[in-house]
Design a protein around this motif. Structure first.
Motif, mmCIF file in Angstrom:
data_model
loop_
_atom_site.group_PDB
_atom_site.id
_atom_site.type_symbol
_atom_site.label_atom_id
_atom_site.label_comp_id
_atom_site.label_asym_id
_atom_site.label_seq_id
_atom_site.Cartn_x
_atom_site.Cartn_y
_atom_site.Cartn_z
ATOM 1 N N LEU A 232 9.523 43.469 -6.350
ATOM 2 C CA LEU A 232 9.197 44.902 -6.303
ATOM 3 C C LEU A 232 7.987 45.145 -7.155
ATOM 4 O O LEU A 232 7.223 46.150 -6.599
ATOM 5 C CB LEU A 232 10.352 45.733 -6.828
ATOM 6 C CG LEU A 232 11.600 45.636 -5.967
ATOM 7 C CD1 LEU A 232 12.744 46.504 -6.642
ATOM 8 C CD2 LEU A 232 11.431 46.294 -4.645
ATOM 9 N N GLN A 233 7.816 44.720 -8.051
ATOM 10 C CA GLN A 233 6.514 44.899 -8.926
ATOM 11 C C GLN A 233 5.438 44.549 -8.184
ATOM 12 O O GLN A 233 4.252 45.781 -8.179
ATOM 13 C CB GLN A 233 6.609 44.070 -10.244
ATOM 14 C CG GLN A 233 7.587 44.454 -11.175
ATOM 15 C CD GLN A 233 7.804 43.251 -12.305
ATOM 16 O OE1 GLN A 233 7.333 42.090 -12.071
ATOM 17 N NE2 GLN A 233 8.542 43.613 -13.260
ATOM 18 N N PHE A 234 5.238 43.431 -7.434
ATOM 19 C CA PHE A 234 4.199 43.212 -6.489
ATOM 20 C C PHE A 234 4.021 44.339 -5.420
ATOM 21 O O PHE A 234 2.935 44.925 -4.957
ATOM 22 C CB PHE A 234 4.197 41.987 -5.674
ATOM 23 C CG PHE A 234 3.163 41.647 -5.121
ATOM 24 C CD1 PHE A 234 2.668 41.865 -3.900
ATOM 25 C CD2 PHE A 234 2.001 40.569 -5.712
ATOM 26 C CE1 PHE A 234 1.675 41.383 -3.165
ATOM 27 C CE2 PHE A 234 1.059 40.284 -5.166
ATOM 28 C CZ PHE A 234 0.672 40.628 -3.658
ATOM 29 N N LEU A 235 4.951 44.735 -4.780
ATOM 30 C CA LEU A 235 4.840 45.812 -3.814
ATOM 31 C C LEU A 235 4.473 47.147 -4.079
ATOM 32 O O LEU A 235 3.829 47.815 -3.376
ATOM 33 C CB LEU A 235 6.502 45.869 -2.864
ATOM 34 C CG LEU A 235 6.890 44.387 -2.222
ATOM 35 C CD1 LEU A 235 8.266 44.831 -1.887
ATOM 36 C CD2 LEU A 235 6.051 44.206 -0.950
ATOM 37 N N LEU A 236 5.110 47.432 -5.377
ATOM 38 C CA LEU A 236 4.676 48.862 -5.911
ATOM 39 C C LEU A 236 3.424 48.934 -6.490
ATOM 40 O O LEU A 236 3.016 49.872 -7.334
ATOM 41 C CB LEU A 236 5.927 49.245 -6.670
ATOM 42 C CG LEU A 236 6.923 49.466 -5.773
ATOM 43 C CD1 LEU A 236 8.295 50.029 -6.991
ATOM 44 C CD2 LEU A 236 6.936 50.561 -4.982
ATOM 45 N N GLY A 237 2.782 47.718 -6.690
ATOM 46 C CA GLY A 237 1.418 47.431 -7.625
ATOM 47 C C GLY A 237 1.750 47.832 -9.145
ATOM 48 O O GLY A 237 0.744 48.482 -9.838
ATOM 49 N N LEU A 238 2.755 47.043 -9.492
ATOM 50 C CA LEU A 238 3.189 47.263 -11.018
ATOM 51 C C LEU A 238 2.905 46.077 -11.691
ATOM 52 O O LEU A 238 3.168 45.112 -11.221
ATOM 53 C CB LEU A 238 4.595 47.799 -11.057
ATOM 54 C CG LEU A 238 5.027 49.164 -10.393
ATOM 55 C CD1 LEU A 238 6.537 49.295 -10.416
ATOM 56 C CD2 LEU A 238 4.089 50.338 -10.894
#
Length: 291
Positions: A232-238
């Motif tokens: 999720l961090q990768f997908l959301l740019g976090l």
């Protein structure tokens, strides 16, 4: 999201759905000890998105127990119940990427059709509602059927490719290691539910980024969940924090202490005459040094 911190930031994030026990005390003391070793700070976060079980009196009890242990933290304290719009916005970003779909299956239906289990031992979702047409989805949503929104795990992984995260060993200051994430083990996890625009997985990555958390200390029972968080961090740019997984506190039968098992609370130990130093010694920490 604010700019990167100049010093390490950690967090302790209990849910106010019951009283803290020795397992929580160990995690809290470990996190504050790790922050001291890193010359950083611990932020307290209240994860109160379970509106049925989370109660204000349990939040008050968390503050009371942590202060009794001799711990303190900056204010104001983040409460997830006050951040639902941020989680909804993150969900919309995933929906714009065509990574969320509505699921109307009950737990019994999932269990009946599942052919495997996730790392927590729950039945893996068999993908039944993936195949609903847009018209069927709209009809059921407009009818008000109970719904939850799931991540298209395979499509998400196709977007990201192989993912890694940084891990440190028993000493938080150890040389970092790189570990591959394996989010495929979780299948199409639930990220949103009707009436609650988030799940633990979604809210924790949004909040860690919002608070600029640099290091996450969590129990070994949460190690596998990190796979989904990294995805999720990768997908959301976090950004991804550095992770460490500490040991769990077990009861006499080898089970992890938990609220669901009615493990003895810190409040009950306090009433029985335990001191904060008694708790520290029981858990392997040195007594608190008073100025």
């Amino acid at each position: 999201m604010s700019k990167s911190p100049n010093r390490p930031l950690l967090r302790f994030a209990p849910s106010p759905n019951g009283l803290l026990h020795l397992g929580h005390a160990f995690s809290a003391l470990y996190t504050w000890a790790a922050a001291a070793a890193l010359r950083g700070t611990v932020l307290l976060r209240i994860e109160d998105i379970d509106f049925e079980r989370c109660k204000p009196e349990f939040t008050d009890a968390i503050f009371r127990d942590l202060h009794w242990l001799g711990l303190d933290w900056p204010t104001p304290v983040m409460h997830q119940s006050q951040r639902l719009d941020h989680y909804a916005a993150a969900g919309e970003r995933l929906r714009d990427l065509d990574l969320l779909y509505p699921c109307f299956c009950s737990r019994a239906e999932i269990a009946a059709k599942s052919t495997g289990t996730d790392p927590d031992g729950a039945p893996l979702y068999p993908g039944t509602c993936r195949h609903l047409s847009a018209a069927e989805q709209i009809e059921r949503l407009e009818r008000g059927d109970p719904v939850q929104f799931r991540l298209r795990n395979d499509r998400a992984r196709a977007m990201t490719g192989p993912l890694t995260f940084t891990l440190v060993g028993p000493l938080i200051t150890d040389r970092p290691q790189i570990r591959y994430a394996r989010p495929e083990r979780w299948g199409d996890v639930v990220l949103q539910r009707k009436g609650t625009p988030t799940s633990y997985h979604l809210s924790v990555v949004v909040d860690d980024a919002a608070q600029n958390i640099t290091h996450v200390t969590r129990g070994r029972d949460m190690e596998a969940s990190t796979d989904i968080h990294v995805l999720l961090q990768f997908l959301l740019g976090l950004p991804s924090p550095i992770y460490h997984f500490h040991r769990l506190i077990l009861d006499g039968e080898g089970n992890k202490l938990s609220k669901s098992r009615n493990s003895q609370s810190l409040a009950a130990l306090r009433q029985a005459g335990w001191s904060p130093d008694d708790v520290r010694r029981e858990l392997g920490f040195a007594p608190r040094q008073l100025n």
